[in-house]
Design a protein around this motif. Structure first.
Motif, PDB file in Angstrom:
ATOM      1  N   TRP A   1     -11.909  -7.102 -11.431  1.00  0.00           N
ATOM      2  CA  TRP A   1     -11.488  -6.095 -10.445  1.00  0.00           C
ATOM      3  C   TRP A   1     -11.578  -4.697 -11.032  1.00  0.00           C
ATOM      4  N   LEU A   2     -11.097  -4.543 -12.260  1.00  0.00           N
ATOM      5  CA  LEU A   2     -11.129  -3.228 -12.902  1.00  0.00           C
ATOM      6  C   LEU A   2     -12.557  -2.748 -13.117  1.00  0.00           C
ATOM      7  N   SER A   3     -13.441  -3.653 -13.490  1.00  0.00           N
ATOM      8  CA  SER A   3     -14.836  -3.251 -13.710  1.00  0.00           C
ATOM      9  C   SER A   3     -15.526  -2.831 -12.406  1.00  0.00           C
ATOM     10  N   GLU A   4     -15.000  -3.261 -11.279  1.00  0.00           N
ATOM     11  CA  GLU A   4     -15.576  -2.899  -9.976  1.00  0.00           C
ATOM     12  C   GLU A   4     -15.079  -1.554  -9.437  1.00  0.00           C
ATOM     13  N   GLN A   5     -14.054  -1.013 -10.089  1.00  0.00           N
ATOM     14  CA  GLN A   5     -13.474   0.231  -9.576  1.00  0.00           C
ATOM     15  C   GLN A   5     -14.375   1.413  -9.911  1.00  0.00           C
ATOM     16  N   PRO A   6     -14.497   2.361  -8.959  1.00  0.00           N
ATOM     17  CA  PRO A   6     -15.360   3.525  -9.216  1.00  0.00           C
ATOM     18  C   PRO A   6     -14.789   4.453 -10.276  1.00  0.00           C
TER      19      PRO A   6
END
Length: 93
Positions: free
Chosen positions: A88-93
């Motif tokens: 999830w964190l890696s998907e955040q802009p």
């Protein structure tokens, strides 16, 4: 006996020591994480450094986020939760 024969020289490979220390820290952290099978909401807030409102506003309702309600309390499986949070964190802009 001369003073020179009593001297000892030690050479330390600092990069190797750093690698060994990192590996040992990883092992200790794994041991700590393996103590828990699941987290409760208090532990989830602690591990994410997020408030309950922020958790609900950001990822709580994501279908990929595994959670189980037992009675009135939420529980989160540790391994799956950690994996989800990293993704999830890696998907955040």
């Amino acid at each position: 006996m001369s003073d020179e024969s009593a001297l000892v020289t030690i050479n330390i490979d600092k990069s190797r020591v750093l690698i060994i220390c990192r590996d040992e820290i990883k092992k200790l952290l794994n041991d700590i994480d393996n103590e828990y099978i699941f987290w409760d909401t208090r532990e989830l807030k602690k591990r994410t450094c997020m408030s309950w409102n922020t958790i609900q506003d950001t990822f709580f309702f994501d279908a990929r986020f595994l959670k189980h309600k037992v009675g009135g309390k939420w529980y989160y499986p540790v391994k799956e939760t950690r994996n989800f949070l990293e993704q999830w964190l890696s998907e955040q802009p």
